[in-house]
Design a protein around this motif. Sequence first.
Motif, PDB file in Angstrom:
ATOM      1  N   GLU A  57       0.831  -1.212   0.000  1.00  0.00           N
ATOM      2  CA  GLU A  57       0.000   0.000   0.000  1.00  0.00           C
ATOM      3  C   GLU A  57       0.861   1.257   0.000  1.00  0.00           C
ATOM      4  O   GLU A  57       0.545   2.253  -0.658  1.00  0.00           O
ATOM      5  CB  GLU A  57      -0.937  -0.005   1.214  1.00  0.00           C
ATOM      6  CG  GLU A  57      -2.062  -1.012   1.134  1.00  0.00           C
ATOM      7  CD  GLU A  57      -3.023  -0.681   0.009  1.00  0.00           C
ATOM      8  OE1 GLU A  57      -3.295   0.516  -0.220  1.00  0.00           O
ATOM      9  OE2 GLU A  57      -3.505  -1.617  -0.648  1.00  0.00           O
ATOM     10  N   ILE A  58       1.966   1.224   0.740  1.00  0.00           N
ATOM     11  CA  ILE A  58       2.882   2.372   0.750  1.00  0.00           C
ATOM     12  C   ILE A  58       3.493   2.576  -0.627  1.00  0.00           C
ATOM     13  O   ILE A  58       3.555   3.695  -1.145  1.00  0.00           O
ATOM     14  CB  ILE A  58       3.980   2.170   1.813  1.00  0.00           C
ATOM     15  CG1 ILE A  58       3.377   2.205   3.218  1.00  0.00           C
ATOM     16  CG2 ILE A  58       5.074   3.237   1.666  1.00  0.00           C
ATOM     17  CD1 ILE A  58       4.344   1.827   4.316  1.00  0.00           C
ATOM     18  N   TYR A  59       3.934   1.491  -1.264  1.00  0.00           N
ATOM     19  CA  TYR A  59       4.496   1.590  -2.609  1.00  0.00           C
ATOM     20  C   TYR A  59       3.477   2.173  -3.594  1.00  0.00           C
ATOM     21  O   TYR A  59       3.814   3.006  -4.444  1.00  0.00           O
ATOM     22  CB  TYR A  59       4.939   0.217  -3.106  1.00  0.00           C
ATOM     23  CG  TYR A  59       6.158  -0.361  -2.434  1.00  0.00           C
ATOM     24  CD1 TYR A  59       7.203   0.441  -1.992  1.00  0.00           C
ATOM     25  CD2 TYR A  59       6.271  -1.744  -2.263  1.00  0.00           C
ATOM     26  CE1 TYR A  59       8.320  -0.101  -1.391  1.00  0.00           C
ATOM     27  CE2 TYR A  59       7.389  -2.300  -1.666  1.00  0.00           C
ATOM     28  CZ  TYR A  59       8.417  -1.476  -1.225  1.00  0.00           C
ATOM     29  OH  TYR A  59       9.524  -2.020  -0.632  1.00  0.00           O
ATOM     30  N   ILE A  60       2.241   1.718  -3.483  1.00  0.00           N
ATOM     31  CA  ILE A  60       1.191   2.202  -4.387  1.00  0.00           C
ATOM     32  C   ILE A  60       0.960   3.690  -4.180  1.00  0.00           C
ATOM     33  O   ILE A  60       0.825   4.467  -5.145  1.00  0.00           O
ATOM     34  CB  ILE A  60      -0.101   1.399  -4.181  1.00  0.00           C
ATOM     35  CG1 ILE A  60       0.088  -0.040  -4.690  1.00  0.00           C
ATOM     36  CG2 ILE A  60      -1.286   2.063  -4.884  1.00  0.00           C
ATOM     37  CD1 ILE A  60      -1.013  -0.991  -4.279  1.00  0.00           C
ATOM     38  N   ALA A  61       0.929   4.119  -2.921  1.00  0.00           N
ATOM     39  CA  ALA A  61       0.728   5.544  -2.631  1.00  0.00           C
ATOM     40  C   ALA A  61       1.897   6.379  -3.152  1.00  0.00           C
ATOM     41  O   ALA A  61       1.708   7.469  -3.700  1.00  0.00           O
ATOM     42  CB  ALA A  61       0.560   5.746  -1.125  1.00  0.00           C
ATOM     43  N   GLN A  63       3.773   5.664  -5.698  1.00  0.00           N
ATOM     44  CA  GLN A  63       3.703   5.725  -7.155  1.00  0.00           C
ATOM     45  C   GLN A  63       2.624   6.693  -7.613  1.00  0.00           C
ATOM     46  O   GLN A  63       2.787   7.389  -8.627  1.00  0.00           O
ATOM     47  CB  GLN A  63       3.447   4.329  -7.730  1.00  0.00           C
ATOM     48  CG  GLN A  63       3.749   4.205  -9.206  1.00  0.00           C
ATOM     49  CD  GLN A  63       5.202   4.533  -9.531  1.00  0.00           C
ATOM     50  OE1 GLN A  63       6.064   4.516  -8.657  1.00  0.00           O
ATOM     51  NE2 GLN A  63       5.485   4.849 -10.777  1.00  0.00           N
ATOM     52  N   GLN A  64       1.528   6.751  -6.872  1.00  0.00           N
ATOM     53  CA  GLN A  64       0.497   7.728  -7.208  1.00  0.00           C
ATOM     54  C   GLN A  64       1.014   9.152  -7.031  1.00  0.00           C
ATOM     55  O   GLN A  64       0.701  10.045  -7.834  1.00  0.00           O
ATOM     56  CB  GLN A  64      -0.740   7.506  -6.328  1.00  0.00           C
ATOM     57  CG  GLN A  64      -1.918   8.422  -6.624  1.00  0.00           C
ATOM     58  CD  GLN A  64      -2.526   8.195  -8.002  1.00  0.00           C
ATOM     59  OE1 GLN A  64      -2.200   7.225  -8.676  1.00  0.00           O
ATOM     60  NE2 GLN A  64      -3.401   9.086  -8.419  1.00  0.00           N
ATOM     61  N   HIS A 115      13.928   1.200 -16.749  1.00  0.00           N
ATOM     62  CA  HIS A 115      14.517   1.570 -15.463  1.00  0.00           C
ATOM     63  C   HIS A 115      15.299   0.408 -14.865  1.00  0.00           C
ATOM     64  O   HIS A 115      15.194  -0.747 -15.297  1.00  0.00           O
ATOM     65  CB  HIS A 115      13.428   2.028 -14.485  1.00  0.00           C
ATOM     66  CG  HIS A 115      12.531   0.918 -13.988  1.00  0.00           C
ATOM     67  ND1 HIS A 115      12.930   0.008 -13.032  1.00  0.00           N
ATOM     68  CD2 HIS A 115      11.246   0.590 -14.301  1.00  0.00           C
ATOM     69  CE1 HIS A 115      11.942  -0.833 -12.778  1.00  0.00           C
ATOM     70  NE2 HIS A 115      10.912  -0.514 -13.534  1.00  0.00           N
ATOM     71  N   GLY A 116      16.087   0.706 -13.842  1.00  0.00           N
ATOM     72  CA  GLY A 116      16.853  -0.310 -13.143  1.00  0.00           C
ATOM     73  C   GLY A 116      16.352  -0.520 -11.725  1.00  0.00           C
ATOM     74  O   GLY A 116      15.199  -0.248 -11.412  1.00  0.00           O
ATOM     75  N   ALA A 117      17.228  -1.022 -10.872  1.00  0.00           N
ATOM     76  CA  ALA A 117      17.001  -1.265  -9.448  1.00  0.00           C
ATOM     77  C   ALA A 117      16.278  -2.586  -9.205  1.00  0.00           C
ATOM     78  O   ALA A 117      15.633  -3.143 -10.094  1.00  0.00           O
ATOM     79  CB  ALA A 117      16.259  -0.116  -8.783  1.00  0.00           C
ATOM     80  N   PHE A 118      16.405  -3.061  -7.983  1.00  0.00           N
ATOM     81  CA  PHE A 118      15.855  -4.361  -7.610  1.00  0.00           C
ATOM     82  C   PHE A 118      14.326  -4.348  -7.691  1.00  0.00           C
ATOM     83  O   PHE A 118      13.715  -5.269  -8.219  1.00  0.00           O
ATOM     84  CB  PHE A 118      16.314  -4.712  -6.194  1.00  0.00           C
ATOM     85  CG  PHE A 118      16.100  -6.155  -5.832  1.00  0.00           C
ATOM     86  CD1 PHE A 118      16.801  -7.161  -6.477  1.00  0.00           C
ATOM     87  CD2 PHE A 118      15.213  -6.514  -4.839  1.00  0.00           C
ATOM     88  CE1 PHE A 118      16.620  -8.499  -6.151  1.00  0.00           C
ATOM     89  CE2 PHE A 118      15.018  -7.848  -4.496  1.00  0.00           C
ATOM     90  CZ  PHE A 118      15.726  -8.848  -5.151  1.00  0.00           C
ATOM     91  N   HIS A 119      13.717  -3.323  -7.146  1.00  0.00           N
ATOM     92  CA  HIS A 119      12.270  -3.113  -7.279  1.00  0.00           C
ATOM     93  C   HIS A 119      12.038  -1.650  -7.644  1.00  0.00           C
ATOM     94  O   HIS A 119      11.316  -0.928  -6.957  1.00  0.00           O
ATOM     95  CB  HIS A 119      11.540  -3.453  -5.976  1.00  0.00           C
ATOM     96  CG  HIS A 119      11.481  -4.924  -5.680  1.00  0.00           C
ATOM     97  ND1 HIS A 119      10.747  -5.806  -6.435  1.00  0.00           N
ATOM     98  CD2 HIS A 119      12.083  -5.674  -4.714  1.00  0.00           C
ATOM     99  CE1 HIS A 119      10.872  -7.040  -5.943  1.00  0.00           C
ATOM    100  NE2 HIS A 119      11.682  -6.974  -4.906  1.00  0.00           N
ATOM    101  N   GLY A 120      12.663  -1.209  -8.741  1.00  0.00           N
ATOM    102  CA  GLY A 120      12.533   0.179  -9.167  1.00  0.00           C
ATOM    103  C   GLY A 120      11.190   0.441  -9.825  1.00  0.00           C
ATOM    104  O   GLY A 120      10.308  -0.428  -9.902  1.00  0.00           O
ATOM    105  N   HIS A 121      11.038   1.654 -10.343  1.00  0.00           N
ATOM    106  CA  HIS A 121       9.797   2.067 -10.995  1.00  0.00           C
ATOM    107  C   HIS A 121      10.015   3.461 -11.577  1.00  0.00           C
ATOM    108  O   HIS A 121      11.043   4.093 -11.336  1.00  0.00           O
ATOM    109  CB  HIS A 121       8.628   2.077 -10.009  1.00  0.00           C
ATOM    110  CG  HIS A 121       8.897   2.866  -8.757  1.00  0.00           C
ATOM    111  ND1 HIS A 121       8.835   4.241  -8.714  1.00  0.00           N
ATOM    112  CD2 HIS A 121       9.275   2.471  -7.509  1.00  0.00           C
ATOM    113  CE1 HIS A 121       9.134   4.663  -7.499  1.00  0.00           C
ATOM    114  NE2 HIS A 121       9.421   3.608  -6.745  1.00  0.00           N
ATOM    115  N   SER A 148       8.800  -4.417 -10.498  1.00  0.00           N
ATOM    116  CA  SER A 148       8.675  -3.014 -10.107  1.00  0.00           C
ATOM    117  C   SER A 148       7.753  -2.887  -8.900  1.00  0.00           C
ATOM    118  O   SER A 148       6.845  -3.705  -8.696  1.00  0.00           O
ATOM    119  CB  SER A 148       8.107  -2.186 -11.266  1.00  0.00           C
ATOM    120  OG  SER A 148       8.915  -2.288 -12.422  1.00  0.00           O
ATOM    121  N   SER A 149       7.974  -1.861  -8.096  1.00  0.00           N
ATOM    122  CA  SER A 149       7.107  -1.606  -6.951  1.00  0.00           C
ATOM    123  C   SER A 149       6.079  -0.529  -7.300  1.00  0.00           C
ATOM    124  O   SER A 149       6.270   0.270  -8.211  1.00  0.00           O
ATOM    125  CB  SER A 149       7.947  -1.155  -5.750  1.00  0.00           C
ATOM    126  OG  SER A 149       8.627   0.060  -6.035  1.00  0.00           O
ATOM    127  N   GLY A 150       4.980  -0.553  -6.568  1.00  0.00           N
ATOM    128  CA  GLY A 150       3.962   0.473  -6.722  1.00  0.00           C
ATOM    129  C   GLY A 150       2.673   0.001  -7.340  1.00  0.00           C
ATOM    130  O   GLY A 150       1.752   0.800  -7.539  1.00  0.00           O
TER     131      GLY A 150
END
Length: 340
Positions: A57-61, A63-64, A115-121, A148-150
Amino acid sequence: MVIVRKIAGLIAGAAVIAAATTFVNAQEVPADTTAPRIAVNQEAKDAATKLDLLQQEIYIAEQQLTWLTLLQQYGDRLHVERVMFPSQKELVPGYIFTPVKLDKSQKHPGLVIVHGAFHGHLDWRFFDLIEYAVSRGYVVIFPDYRGSSGYGDVVYKNDYGITDTADVLNAADYLLKSHPYVDPQRLGIFGHSRGGMVTLLAIERSPKKFKAAVDVAGLTDFVAFMAYKPDFRRMETVVETQFNGKLPSENLGPYMDISPLNHVDDIETPLYVFATTGDRTVPLTLHSGRLIDALRARGKVFESKIYDHAPGDHVFLFGDSDERRDMFERAFDFLGKYLK
């Protein structure tokens, strides 16, 4: 402000649940195996699973908030579409960027930015690169590939070199299919770090799809990566499906398979390789340097530029520096030679 308050509230909630784990030995609820698209049991009562859900939920917020920032800062200069494109059996999030005024009766070059990173976005650091590309006449797709996260649990699940590459290739196909004014004979790809690795894998697995490619500080040898990374990152990686919980010493094949350095023979796409000395994340001598040697030995069409301790080392792509400006100019002159 609403999104900011939501993030603050979610973080506070996470702290409460984390504290509760000290006192509560809750019974774990198994995931519902009849619903394979749900990576985490949404009805679970145990603290660990609730923390996982709260983290998503934090990742989604976050990304928003990125999306709203993008619209606020660039909405008058870029037209932005949020899409969910099909890849294998999933729907994968992505963004398509075009000029506000675009002549759709004409064909335009396309560019996939990875994009890069382990769980980037997608985040604010890419905004100026995207704007630069669009100002040069490109229709850009930015896939937030699986890993990706988010976007929740299903997209968050990582499979290095497998689902990320499949999603990027499918993003390119989706761009051409959904936007017929993008010329399939003028399609390029540009990736940084893990995105550089995916860029290389993409042009190796689909040698005819892209007419030019740019790799910035890309990971090329996954075996070497696993040798020098800290234990926490290695342990996060080995749990991925293809590695079966095993390190390269126990299961070498899958790590070799996703190392672009082992498939240079398959490259047909003209390639520009950028890197810098002093890169502590993807060291030049282990990755880009060896890639350049392999390209040269095989007579591939490529160019390269190695900067001397560019500010930010591995993330020099994002700095407001002379090196970054030089890299942008070189990269888009190179892309333009093949795509314009």
